[in-house]
Design an enzyme around this catalytic site. Sequence first.
Site, PDB file in Angstrom:
ATOM      1  N   ILE A 180      -9.083   4.726   3.768  1.00 11.28           N
ATOM      2  CA  ILE A 180      -7.753   4.133   3.639  1.00 11.28           C
ATOM      3  C   ILE A 180      -7.575   3.517   2.266  1.00 11.28           C
ATOM      4  CG2 ILE A 180      -8.195   1.782   4.501  1.00 11.28           C
ATOM      5  CD1 ILE A 180      -5.741   2.464   6.411  1.00 11.28           C
ATOM      6  N   ASP A 181      -8.679   3.185   1.620  1.00  7.14           N
ATOM      7  CA  ASP A 181      -8.628   2.537   0.305  1.00  7.14           C
ATOM      8  C   ASP A 181      -8.382   3.514  -0.839  1.00  7.14           C
ATOM      9  OD1 ASP A 181      -9.113   0.119   1.509  1.00  7.14           O
ATOM     10  OD2 ASP A 181     -11.258   0.114   1.097  1.00  7.14           O
TER      11      ASP A 181
ATOM     12  N   ARG B  63       9.084 -20.788  -3.404  1.00  4.74           N
ATOM     13  CA  ARG B  63       7.651 -20.931  -3.209  1.00  4.74           C
ATOM     14  C   ARG B  63       6.924 -19.766  -3.842  1.00  4.74           C
ATOM     15  NH1 ARG B  63       7.716 -21.170   3.213  1.00  4.74           N
ATOM     16  NH2 ARG B  63       8.005 -23.408   3.496  1.00  4.74           N
TER      17      ARG B  63
ATOM     18  N   GLY C 271      -8.715  -3.567   0.341  1.00  8.60           N
ATOM     19  CA  GLY C 271      -9.273  -3.067  -0.915  1.00  8.60           C
ATOM     20  C   GLY C 271     -10.483  -3.881  -1.323  1.00  8.60           C
ATOM     21  N   ARG C 272     -11.640  -3.529  -0.805  1.00  7.56           N
ATOM     22  CA  ARG C 272     -12.851  -4.289  -1.115  1.00  7.56           C
ATOM     23  C   ARG C 272     -13.388  -3.955  -2.488  1.00  7.56           C
ATOM     24  NH1 ARG C 272     -14.835  -3.722   4.712  1.00  7.56           N
ATOM     25  NH2 ARG C 272     -15.063  -1.587   4.009  1.00  7.56           N
TER      26      ARG C 272
ATOM     27  N   ARG D 224      -3.879  -0.607   8.854  1.00 10.06           N
ATOM     28  CA  ARG D 224      -4.634   0.613   9.168  1.00 10.06           C
ATOM     29  C   ARG D 224      -4.318   1.168  10.555  1.00 10.06           C
ATOM     30  NH1 ARG D 224     -10.080  -0.556   7.454  1.00 10.06           N
ATOM     31  NH2 ARG D 224     -10.193   1.681   7.623  1.00 10.06           N
TER      32      ARG D 224
END
Lengths: 342, 342, 342, 342
Positions: free
Chosen positions: B127-128, B163, B171-172, B275
């Site tokens: 997925i990334d 704000r 996304g690691r 996901r």
Amino acid sequence: MRVGVLTGGGDCPGLNAVIRGIVRKGTQEYGYDFVGFRDGWRGPLEGRSMRLDIPAVRGILPRGGTILGSSRTNPFKEEDGVRRIKETLAKHEVEALIAIGGEDTLGVASRLFTEHGVPCVGVPKTIDNDLSATDYTFGFDTAVGVATEAIDRLHTTAESHMRVLVVEVMGRHAGWIALHSGLAGGANVILIPEQRFDVGEVCRWIESRFKASYAPIVVVAEGAMPKDGDMVLKDGSTDSFGHVRLSGVGEWLAKEVEARTGKEARTTVLGHTQRGGTPSAFDRWLATRFGLHAIDAVRDADYGTMVALRGTDIVRVPLSEATAKLKTVDPALYAEVGVFFG
Amino acid sequence: MRVGVLTGGGDCPGLNAVIRGIVRKGTQEYGYDFVGFRDGWRGPLEGRSMRLDIPAVRGILPRGGTILGSSRTNPFKEEDGVRRIKETLAKHEVEALIAIGGEDTLGVASRLFTEHGVPCVGVPKTIDNDLSATDYTFGFDTAVGVATEAIDRLHTTAESHMRVLVVEVMGRHAGWIALHSGLAGGANVILIPEQRFDVGEVCRWIESRFKASYAPIVVVAEGAMPKDGDMVLKDGSTDSFGHVRLSGVGEWLAKEVEARTGKEARTTVLGHTQRGGTPSAFDRWLATRFGLHAIDAVRDADYGTMVALRGTDIVRVPLSEATAKLKTVDPALYAEVGVFFG
Amino acid sequence: MRVGVLTGGGDCPGLNAVIRGIVRKGTQEYGYDFVGFRDGWRGPLEGRSMRLDIPAVRGILPRGGTILGSSRTNPFKEEDGVRRIKETLAKHEVEALIAIGGEDTLGVASRLFTEHGVPCVGVPKTIDNDLSATDYTFGFDTAVGVATEAIDRLHTTAESHMRVLVVEVMGRHAGWIALHSGLAGGANVILIPEQRFDVGEVCRWIESRFKASYAPIVVVAEGAMPKDGDMVLKDGSTDSFGHVRLSGVGEWLAKEVEARTGKEARTTVLGHTQRGGTPSAFDRWLATRFGLHAIDAVRDADYGTMVALRGTDIVRVPLSEATAKLKTVDPALYAEVGVFFG
Amino acid sequence: MRVGVLTGGGDCPGLNAVIRGIVRKGTQEYGYDFVGFRDGWRGPLEGRSMRLDIPAVRGILPRGGTILGSSRTNPFKEEDGVRRIKETLAKHEVEALIAIGGEDTLGVASRLFTEHGVPCVGVPKTIDNDLSATDYTFGFDTAVGVATEAIDRLHTTAESHMRVLVVEVMGRHAGWIALHSGLAGGANVILIPEQRFDVGEVCRWIESRFKASYAPIVVVAEGAMPKDGDMVLKDGSTDSFGHVRLSGVGEWLAKEVEARTGKEARTTVLGHTQRGGTPSAFDRWLATRFGLHAIDAVRDADYGTMVALRGTDIVRVPLSEATAKLKTVDPALYAEVGVFFG
């Protein structure tokens, strides 16, 4: 340096994203000024312009349509058209012009550059995705998404009543929207302009679906035609862009199917909902990058070019490629998808 | 001929579309039989299988997740793993195996093929979108779409209260989802794992937005890290897949921004909504085509390969490429998008 | 105790949610058995049934359509219809029957109860929301949502080309969908069946919008009619439900507007996309509660009643009210919305 | 006559629709002028206003947030607050004031009217739907829709990995969003602030779902609390509105569930995405009608009142009712939904 921008042809989700990309990068990175010409080539032709700066492009990224307006005006068909355009550009001290549009709009830009030395850069736009020079055009993904969601909805109504549902989508000359949305929506038959269809075969596919107790969904591009050519179209009138209106194939087909199979059939014509509204994330990404790269072409004085997508890269190709060749659905790809028919 | 199919790793919209493509084409065109192995490599390891034929794949195209279930089981880490897998395949008379998964799942397939002669074909899934061998992986477009829609929604709440809103996306190791959804959503700052960020610079960007009376949106990939490395993560525990959980950067950043700028800041962590659920039309198209081409590779006995997207074509590449190199965001592309910051 | 369930008439998002609510509560709380009759009254008439238990209703909540199928069969028009129905019920040992449907389906239930003592409970269903006995019917909110999203999309295409867009929505006898979606979508003119419209006035409104540089959106219910009655409908054929097909007013109006104002006008007919697909959260809530209360009516042996929404409460009313009176748009409410016209 | 308008409290989809309804009807039907006060009561307190006429409200119907800005400023807590407000109103020649907001904002309006004779009309706004005086408030339907779509997406990821997914939704004091979205999303457990939950019972429900091979979804309102009161909240800090932040119950619960059942559990906190973005069709309808009826109350000089929904009618009730009583979930309604648990 002052840069002119215009949008021509049918509207398409992502036009505003292109404009915003051009103006933000041009202003912040290169210190350019901009002038927006209204309603396609009619703008420079008639001297109609609007302010185009960072505040003007604020908040337009998610909005469909084009803040510049659009038209199908062709200056080469207007009395003294080229001279009037050059005068407008001179009056606004415009040193480069970015034209965002399809075959017709970019064809004008190409001739203005080649024959009259007007420094033009093009950004391709066709919701039908039928341009060979680029892998995809913005707007197409949004149109496919709208059509797919509609097909998803129609499945349940088809199944509850065991009816045939014919969905007519955009695509006068190329079947890309039909092919992508039909595959994504799980349609059982997809009919495209590239291959004349055989009504008898379509009916056999439909009957085989009923036997497997499916309610068939047929997706048909507005430009699809039967093999035997005996389709009587709803009307032969031309729309404002000079194209013959081919609408009617969906309704015609539903009647044929009813007559031949005895099954109830209904048509839904998706129409303009496919080309309006907020662009998909994919189209916002592509359109923004087209805008960023178009202003880079201006910076490089690389006129007579247009931006294009190749894989994941944005490249420049000659403007003439915009009109060179229609990108149609390859028979091999159509056959690949055909495994889901019948 | 009987073909086994399994899905491994984190779930991803489009897995079912791949399975459906494989089974329909394999059955209708080539007359193959199929057996579905459950929960990734645990299936063949423990002999857990399910029926996989045309009725079994009916209606699954628009559904997220995977009808086969998934796991992160690695047979090379299990006692006697390879032998048990080969026994299961022999018992089911499986002559080819299609593995759909990411780096780990395909890494197993690659070793099984190379070292043990198991006839494997791979379908890449992440997925990334961080796999070099293919332009895009399915699931990514859906994740970007979900994130973009969330960012669209957050703009109005940010503006009504002036704000800062920090949105943490997946996304690691690679910032693709952050980059695409941040650009598409009109974020003002995008932070990715590929480039350590400077909190001071982020705060200056934020302040410049407030001066222009915008309410800033910061999109941060879960794997992004500050330059000075002083971020104390919420926890250092590992998840069930053995990865360190990096969640927490969004919340950490919001607190830093509040402390340094005096502006109110809020965090939204999009999490698993990215996901799950129905795949986008783009992902259904890509996943279906991956399935159709994977079964063609089986027909060609072209084992040890996996399918990949190049431009608009599906090609085959060696399975080893699946694990060869992480596709990260190019600094040039990140700089291109940077024109919208500050 | 065994309870029969059937769904009749046009499909409508929420039917499955009703069925699921009935079956889960009936099974878990009251220990009832269920039998599903297929395709409306045709099911008990022809003895066509299906299993209906907790596994059968798993996962159907978000799905449009009806797992039981539907039809417009009227047993009172069939030879020996009532006797055959009573025989089927006896054969399946059905002691109560829940009929989910509109005017026709519930009219049958009402007569079966009153004239023949069949223990019936009704659940009202009309996507058009035109039933006086209840504040809202499920399916209506979904239809309004689909139509509103379409109108949202059409605004940008109208504005980019300064065209009139005519959107034809459902509503043969009542203008609820047109009124709600037209108001929610920011339409400039809304035409409903309850009040014949004056084409001249519509054109004046349209022209006043152009003067304010808006591109007008006209929402017209399929059953709306011009004052002068000179509309030639596309066809006068009847559909499978015996209703005259009134489709065509949208296209007719666009042509009139073009002819009278000289402005380009386009039509979009939303059609079946309004009644298919996943129900909105509102409709899932309402439909589920209808189901839960219908099975309570069975438990109370309160036959001859149907469930209805009043404010936020579900109440029971006599089945005869289902067919008593069409709920049309009040002239005062139409006038209230009229402030946005012209 | 000149009318002031302000919006206070947390933002909520539909605020702009209210403003637009007020301004269009007030201008076109009654010939009033308007002045917009910025950022809630801070606007009249500090003399901050903006132009509010028909061009100013153009295109805002589908936009979330509020063009007037918002704040939680309370003039009764400010030095000389009432006098400063009366001065601002006098300076702008404002003869009536419409305040759109929740308990706090309308509480101020109520006191200004009762104690100081300021001619106020109220429009109730609470995304949590916890106001007894009205059947529904706008914004609630949008929030439920966003939460339901998220739950729909999470089902597939839960099922693919056979995990527990805990979804934390808004609702500090009332469980309406949890109840409606939980029911609509097919959640298996719904926890609300009105009834302290028993973690042991929740774990037993979860285990019973796994036995039926479902992956359970737990929806928990942010204000829900365990029975035994041993929950250690993430922090006890107060937000800018003076409320204690109760976020954290979702994460706490997931950890408890993991510890007690041994099943993997994940949390998703939906957060601000629930209150931003385009309003649903239902909310646009309700908010617009609230606006139209609020300006009618001004025309009738019916001050000290607020508009409210009863069934399908808009009525007027005393402003004091806005703060009278929290509308919480009735135990009977919670029990009704409970049939889907366990």
